[in-house]
Design a protein around this motif. Structure first.
Motif, PDB file in Angstrom:
ATOM      1  N   GLY B 274      17.775  15.905  16.286  1.00 31.66           N
ATOM      2  CA  GLY B 274      17.817  15.926  14.822  1.00 31.66           C
ATOM      3  C   GLY B 274      16.530  15.402  14.200  1.00 31.66           C
ATOM      4  N   ASN B 275      16.200  15.924  13.010  1.00 32.43           N
ATOM      5  CA  ASN B 275      15.077  15.397  12.224  1.00 32.43           C
ATOM      6  C   ASN B 275      15.639  14.409  11.215  1.00 32.43           C
ATOM      7  OD1 ASN B 275      13.618  17.379  13.510  1.00 32.43           O
ATOM      8  ND2 ASN B 275      13.523  18.733  11.727  1.00 32.43           N
ATOM      9  N   ILE B 276      14.973  13.283  11.054  1.00 31.22           N
ATOM     10  CA  ILE B 276      15.459  12.325  10.055  1.00 31.22           C
ATOM     11  C   ILE B 276      14.330  11.800   9.180  1.00 31.22           C
ATOM     12  CG2 ILE B 276      17.428  11.592  11.461  1.00 31.22           C
ATOM     13  CD1 ILE B 276      15.833   8.971  11.997  1.00 31.22           C
ATOM     14  N   GLU B 277      14.714  11.318   8.007  1.00 30.99           N
ATOM     15  CA  GLU B 277      13.770  10.722   7.067  1.00 30.99           C
ATOM     16  C   GLU B 277      14.036   9.225   6.928  1.00 30.99           C
ATOM     17  OE1 GLU B 277      12.133  13.324   5.304  1.00 30.99           O
ATOM     18  OE2 GLU B 277      13.434  14.839   6.180  1.00 30.99           O
ATOM     19  N   PHE B 278      15.323   8.864   6.978  1.00 29.46           N
ATOM     20  CA  PHE B 278      15.715   7.473   6.803  1.00 29.46           C
ATOM     21  C   PHE B 278      16.436   7.015   8.068  1.00 29.46           C
ATOM     22  CE2 PHE B 278      16.593   9.995   2.977  1.00 29.46           C
ATOM     23  CZ  PHE B 278      15.563   9.535   2.168  1.00 29.46           C
ATOM     24  N   PRO B 279      16.283   5.738   8.429  1.00 31.65           N
ATOM     25  CA  PRO B 279      16.933   5.253   9.645  1.00 31.65           C
ATOM     26  C   PRO B 279      18.424   5.573   9.682  1.00 31.65           C
ATOM     27  CG  PRO B 279      15.431   3.599   8.803  1.00 31.65           C
ATOM     28  CD  PRO B 279      15.446   4.711   7.796  1.00 31.65           C
ATOM     29  N   GLY B 280      19.100   5.417   8.556  1.00 23.51           N
ATOM     30  CA  GLY B 280      20.547   5.626   8.512  1.00 23.51           C
ATOM     31  C   GLY B 280      20.991   7.003   8.967  1.00 23.51           C
ATOM     32  N   GLU B 281      20.091   7.996   8.818  1.00 27.63           N
ATOM     33  CA  GLU B 281      20.464   9.355   9.186  1.00 27.63           C
ATOM     34  C   GLU B 281      20.638   9.525  10.693  1.00 27.63           C
ATOM     35  OE1 GLU B 281      18.618  12.792   6.726  1.00 27.63           O
ATOM     36  OE2 GLU B 281      17.161  11.168   6.860  1.00 27.63           O
ATOM     37  N   THR B 305       8.842   2.814  -1.819  1.00 30.87           N
ATOM     38  CA  THR B 305       8.520   1.561  -2.490  1.00 30.87           C
ATOM     39  C   THR B 305       7.161   1.619  -3.170  1.00 30.87           C
ATOM     40  OG1 THR B 305       7.441   0.693  -0.532  1.00 30.87           O
ATOM     41  CG2 THR B 305       9.781   0.186  -0.788  1.00 30.87           C
ATOM     42  N   GLU B 306       6.899   0.631  -3.982  1.00 26.26           N
ATOM     43  CA  GLU B 306       5.633   0.562  -4.711  1.00 26.26           C
ATOM     44  C   GLU B 306       4.516   0.008  -3.841  1.00 26.26           C
ATOM     45  OE1 GLU B 306       4.542   1.508  -7.839  1.00 26.26           O
ATOM     46  OE2 GLU B 306       6.371   2.688  -7.678  1.00 26.26           O
ATOM     47  N   ARG B 307       4.869  -0.927  -2.940  1.00 33.85           N
ATOM     48  CA  ARG B 307       3.819  -1.550  -2.125  1.00 33.85           C
ATOM     49  C   ARG B 307       3.746  -0.869  -0.758  1.00 33.85           C
ATOM     50  NH1 ARG B 307       5.967  -4.700   1.849  1.00 33.85           N
ATOM     51  NH2 ARG B 307       8.206  -5.054   1.610  1.00 33.85           N
ATOM     52  N   GLU B 308       2.601  -1.040  -0.113  1.00 28.75           N
ATOM     53  CA  GLU B 308       2.457  -0.456   1.213  1.00 28.75           C
ATOM     54  C   GLU B 308       3.342  -1.230   2.189  1.00 28.75           C
ATOM     55  OE1 GLU B 308      -1.666   0.520   2.232  1.00 28.75           O
ATOM     56  OE2 GLU B 308      -1.161  -0.143   4.243  1.00 28.75           O
ATOM     57  N   PRO B 309       4.060  -0.534   3.078  1.00 29.73           N
ATOM     58  CA  PRO B 309       4.937  -1.251   3.993  1.00 29.73           C
ATOM     59  C   PRO B 309       4.121  -2.093   4.980  1.00 29.73           C
ATOM     60  CG  PRO B 309       4.854   1.079   4.556  1.00 29.73           C
ATOM     61  CD  PRO B 309       4.125   0.915   3.262  1.00 29.73           C
ATOM     62  N   ASN B 310       4.615  -3.271   5.330  1.00 28.08           N
ATOM     63  CA  ASN B 310       3.922  -4.100   6.310  1.00 28.08           C
ATOM     64  C   ASN B 310       4.528  -3.860   7.697  1.00 28.08           C
ATOM     65  OD1 ASN B 310       6.327  -5.549   6.380  1.00 28.08           O
ATOM     66  ND2 ASN B 310       5.599  -7.032   4.867  1.00 28.08           N
ATOM     67  N   GLU B 311       3.980  -4.539   8.695  1.00 29.18           N
ATOM     68  CA  GLU B 311       4.411  -4.318  10.067  1.00 29.18           C
ATOM     69  C   GLU B 311       5.910  -4.565  10.224  1.00 29.18           C
ATOM     70  OE1 GLU B 311       1.903  -6.216  12.934  1.00 29.18           O
ATOM     71  OE2 GLU B 311       3.443  -6.107  14.481  1.00 29.18           O
ATOM     72  N   ARG B 312       6.377  -5.569   9.514  1.00 28.50           N
ATOM     73  CA  ARG B 312       7.793  -5.928   9.569  1.00 28.50           C
ATOM     74  C   ARG B 312       8.672  -4.765   9.066  1.00 28.50           C
ATOM     75  NH1 ARG B 312      11.036 -10.510  11.039  1.00 28.50           N
ATOM     76  NH2 ARG B 312      12.962  -9.313  11.097  1.00 28.50           N
ATOM     77  N   ASP B 313       8.263  -4.170   7.930  1.00 29.68           N
ATOM     78  CA  ASP B 313       9.035  -3.045   7.373  1.00 29.68           C
ATOM     79  C   ASP B 313       9.126  -1.913   8.392  1.00 29.68           C
ATOM     80  OD1 ASP B 313       9.199  -4.363   4.900  1.00 29.68           O
ATOM     81  OD2 ASP B 313       7.271  -3.541   4.254  1.00 29.68           O
ATOM     82  N   HIS B 314       7.965  -1.586   8.996  1.00 33.48           N
ATOM     83  CA  HIS B 314       7.937  -0.529  10.013  1.00 33.48           C
ATOM     84  C   HIS B 314       8.872  -0.897  11.173  1.00 33.48           C
ATOM     85  CE1 HIS B 314       4.704   2.169   8.696  1.00 33.48           C
ATOM     86  NE2 HIS B 314       4.038   1.117   8.293  1.00 33.48           N
ATOM     87  N   TYR B 315       8.656  -2.086  11.693  1.00 37.71           N
ATOM     88  CA  TYR B 315       9.378  -2.520  12.879  1.00 37.71           C
ATOM     89  C   TYR B 315      10.890  -2.483  12.649  1.00 37.71           C
ATOM     90  CZ  TYR B 315      10.889  -5.529  16.741  1.00 37.71           C
ATOM     91  OH  TYR B 315      11.517  -6.028  17.844  1.00 37.71           O
ATOM     92  N   ASP B 316      11.306  -3.029  11.506  1.00 33.90           N
ATOM     93  CA  ASP B 316      12.741  -3.066  11.209  1.00 33.90           C
ATOM     94  C   ASP B 316      13.325  -1.660  11.138  1.00 33.90           C
ATOM     95  OD1 ASP B 316      12.650  -5.766  11.174  1.00 33.90           O
ATOM     96  OD2 ASP B 316      12.687  -5.982   8.986  1.00 33.90           O
ATOM     97  N   ALA B 317      12.592  -0.742  10.501  1.00 35.83           N
ATOM     98  CA  ALA B 317      13.089   0.632  10.372  1.00 35.83           C
ATOM     99  C   ALA B 317      13.221   1.279  11.750  1.00 35.83           C
ATOM    100  CB  ALA B 317      12.149   1.452   9.483  1.00 35.83           C
ATOM    101  N   TYR B 318      12.205   1.113  12.603  1.00 36.99           N
ATOM    102  CA  TYR B 318      12.231   1.743  13.931  1.00 36.99           C
ATOM    103  C   TYR B 318      13.336   1.139  14.797  1.00 36.99           C
ATOM    104  CZ  TYR B 318       7.644   3.119  12.219  1.00 36.99           C
ATOM    105  OH  TYR B 318       6.636   3.597  11.442  1.00 36.99           O
ATOM    106  N   ARG B 319      13.477  -0.187  14.714  1.00 35.16           N
ATOM    107  CA  ARG B 319      14.523  -0.833  15.512  1.00 35.16           C
ATOM    108  C   ARG B 319      15.904  -0.350  15.069  1.00 35.16           C
ATOM    109  NH1 ARG B 319      13.491  -2.170  20.360  1.00 35.16           N
ATOM    110  NH2 ARG B 319      15.427  -3.399  20.460  1.00 35.16           N
ATOM    111  N   GLU B 320      16.051  -0.120  13.767  1.00 32.42           N
ATOM    112  CA  GLU B 320      17.334   0.350  13.255  1.00 32.42           C
ATOM    113  C   GLU B 320      17.669   1.723  13.861  1.00 32.42           C
ATOM    114  OE1 GLU B 320      19.675  -0.891  11.754  1.00 32.42           O
ATOM    115  OE2 GLU B 320      20.819   0.636  10.679  1.00 32.42           O
ATOM    116  N   VAL B 321      16.678   2.623  13.881  1.00 31.30           N
ATOM    117  CA  VAL B 321      16.907   3.946  14.457  1.00 31.30           C
ATOM    118  C   VAL B 321      17.240   3.811  15.934  1.00 31.30           C
ATOM    119  CG1 VAL B 321      15.877   6.183  14.973  1.00 31.30           C
ATOM    120  CG2 VAL B 321      15.353   5.056  12.818  1.00 31.30           C
TER     121      VAL B 321
END
Lengths: 95, 580
Positions: B274-281, B305-321
């Motif tokens: 599957g292709n996804i855009e958001f971790p929840g998918e 979001t308005e600000r550039e994502p930091n390493e934490r944002d990336h990491y959390d999203a990937y770990r969620e998937v």
């Protein structure tokens, strides 16, 4: 309540363009009096920038200023003073 | 009743009332509001005035600091226009006496002023630009309020707009938005991709629906056929309700396939991702019977979001998937931004030709700190996972080598810092430009896998802008040149023993399943709602038949021949109204 009426000619090269109009409106708004400005065809509220812009008063346009209120005398004098001074644009007539 | 034809980009039927979203720089249709809404409209106006004034004050301050007091004066002038009592009174009067929306009142009053200015001597007529500017600002702030409200709905609606940004689509309340109509755009705009991912019936390229529909109008959106019916009569509504039911029944009938393998009648097993855009998918992919994530688009980490994502944002999203798919595979594509409104609107100097400009991997290679942040997060998140990294839009070997060098640099950094990561993470590239396809042989020696992106491949091969409604109909994967490139990429991958997946829209279209199987494709990756249908297709055919179809198609000289032929072949396998 006093009503003061004065006449003046627009002296600066570019007339009542954006910046002078803003100065005029700002000044008008600092008085309580109702202030109206007329040219040959139009009478407008000097406290509204849109209205003042609509006068499209170029150099040499004869304006009539009518102030009506407690501070009419001071208002009229100040308005005339600002216009006579060419909105501070007389030395370097650049828009 | 009125029928409008567009391009169906996300299948299904929606029958419900419309909400109309006005776009910037677009004519605001006159829309009456009930008299008791005037207070609410006045409140919206006040808010828009306050926000606009604040923006202008900031702008004036910044301009004064950077450029000079003189230039900043222009914004002070705008502020004084906004503060003008007679202007405000005119707009308020229009709202109250005309019973119109704040947008319409602002547009009419300011355009009235604009006309007066235009009639003035030349140096004053110039000021009309300032009037337009404050009009635009006020409208943006008014519409901005309404846009946000798309995320808080309390009844089912269809959204009608001239255009929507991906972030607008992404922020929509999925529970209540049943359908989307967009006048602009083609089948592969980001919004269309998102709508498909969200499973919302969508029609694009309708030209003038937004101007004709009023909020509250009844609307039928047929995302399968690409039609929009305004003000439908009872008989039509009944007919569409039946059709919608049939589709729902068909989709339910596929539920039984969920746990069965994607295997052809003659025993060839295919991998369905599957292709996804958001971790929840990721959960939806498995729920639909997918075997992992073939393409995780990471752009929405930035768009949301308005600000550039930091390493934490990336990491959390990937770990969620990774958590959601457990031991299944996840292909994480690095940032694929550039030729889109998001980047262009933030760029100091917008590019003249952004699709041929600094996008995707090029953008990343020119913004190394940002790129490295993402790579660090991917490497760390995949330490114990079946994840791989995918670079988009590679056009030459040097680019690929540069990107790989950066991955090695980041690995060294992590090692020095004693942070755990996965050193042997598979690295792949999107093959989505003619240059990469033609040089696939050389690329295959330096990557672990290929992923074919058909949207860009079609755009760059056929020189068709995906978002331009005037040429969008020429955008087709069935063009013989595109098919030949796809065939060569698959063959080259096979020869070098590396995996080749196809993650473009083509993978999701059951019309092309037989053909792709016949060309030797082993891995399909598509939007989650399309997985069951695709599995049904695969399980209904034989590889022998598929090869025959592919041989036949490769002999055709036009996309029309291919499409007609494939329609005939696919009929009988899936219900007619499912095939686009």
């Amino acid at each position: 309540m006093p009503i003061v009426k004065k006449e003046i000619e627009v002296p600066n090269k570019y007339g009542l363009h954006a910046r002078p109009a803003m100065q005029l409106v700002e000044l008008a708004n600092s008085y309580q009096s109702k202030i109206e400005v007329s040219n040959d065809t139009l009478t407008i509220d000097a406290k509204s920038i849109m209205s003042v812009m609509r006068l499209a008063a170029a150099k040499g346009t004869k304006l009539t200023i009518v102030c009506d209120g407690e501070d009419a005398e001071e208002a009229a004098t100040a308005m005339i003073g600002l216009i006579t001074a060419g909105f501070g644009e007389m030395e370097s007539p650049q828009a | 009743m009125k029928i409008k034809k567009g391009i169906g980009v996300s299948p299904g039927v929606a029958i419900c009332q419309a909400v109309v979203v006005d776009a910037e720089e677009f004519d605001i249709p006159q829309r009456k509001v009930p008299a008791d809404h005037a207070q609410a409209e006045l409140a919206r106006l006040r808010k828009a005035l306050t926000v606009s004034k604040k923006e202008l004050q900031d702008l004036s301050k910044r301009t004064a600091e950077r450029i000079g007091r003189e230039t900043a004066g222009i914004f002070d002038f705008h502020i004084s226009l906004l503060e003008d009592r007679s202007l405000q009174k005119k707009v308020q009067d229009a709202i109250v006496t005309g019973s119109v929306t704040a947008e319409y009142a602002v547009a009419t009053v300011l355009r009235g002023y604009a006309r007066e200015f235009l009639a003035m001597p030349e140096h004053l007529a110039e000021r009309v630009k300032d009037v337009y500017d404050i009009e635009k600002r006020l409208l943006r702030n008014l519409i901005g309020q309404k846009r946000q409200s798309l995320s808080h709905l309390n009844q089912d609606v269809s959204v009608v707009a001239h255009d929507l940004t991906p972030s607008q689509t992404a922020s929509m309340d999925r529970k209540h938005i049943r359908g989307i109509v967009i006048d602009a755009g083609g089948a592969t705009s980001h919004t269309a991709i998102l709508a498909r991912a969200l499973g919302i019936p969508t029609v694009v390229g309708t030209n003038d629906v937004a101007a004709e529909v009023t909020a509250g109008d009844m609307l039928i959106i047929d995302g399968t056929r690409g039609t929009v019916i305004l003000d439908p009569d009872e008989a039509t509504i009944t007919q569409y309700k039946q059709m919608a039911q049939q589709q729902v029944d068909f989709i339910h009938s596929l539920d039984s396939l969920k746990d069965l393998p994607a295997i052809t009648q003659d025993g060839h097993e295919i991998t369905l991702l599957g292709n996804i855009e958001f971790p929840g998918e990721a959960a939806a992919v498995l729920d639909k019977g997918g075997q992992g994530i073939g393409l995780y688009r990471t752009e929405f980490l930035y768009l949301g979001t308005e600000r550039e994502p930091n390493e934490r944002d990336h990491y959390d999203a990937y770990r969620e998937v990774i958590r959601l798919v457990s031991d299944h595979q996840v292909v994480i594509r690095t940032l694929d931004l550039g030729a889109d409104k998001y980047t262009q609107s933030r760029a100091r100097v917008p590019e003249r030709n952004p699709f041929l400009g600094c996008r995707s991997i090029r953008f990343c290679l020119q913004n190394l700190p940002m790129f490295k942040t993402q790579i660090r997060a991917i490497l760390r998140a995949s330490v114990d996972a079946n994840a791989s990294m995918l670079f988009p839009l590679v056009t030459n070997l040097l680019e690929l080598r540069q990107a790989k060098t950066i991955v090695r640099d980041v690995m060294e950094d992590l090692e020095e810092e004693g942070i755990e990561f996965r050193p042997d993470i598979p690295i792949g590239m999107m093959v989505e430009t003619p240059s990469a396809a033609l040089q696939a042989d050389a690329f295959a020696k330096e990557v672990d896998f290929f992923s074919i992106g058909t949207n860009d491949l079609v755009q760059y091969t056929l020189a068709v802008d995906r978002g331009n409604e005037k040429v969008a109909s020429m955008f087709t994967v069935a063009h013989p040149a595109v098919l030949r490139l796809i065939k060569d990429i698959i063959r080259t991958g096979q020869r070098h023993g590396i995996s080749v997946s196809l993650c473009g829209e083509m993978a999701a279209d059951p019309l092309y399943t037989l053909l792709l199987l016949g060309l030797g494709l082993q891995v399909f990756s598509c939007a989650p709602p399309a997985i069951p249908e695709l599995k049904k297709m695969i399980r209904s055919v034989t590889m022998a038949h598929a090869r025959q179809v592919a041989r036949r198609v490769m002999s055709f000289q036009s996309d029309k021949e291919t499409v007609n032929y494939l329609h005939a072949e696919v009929r009988g396998i899936l219900p007619d109204d499912i095939i686009g």
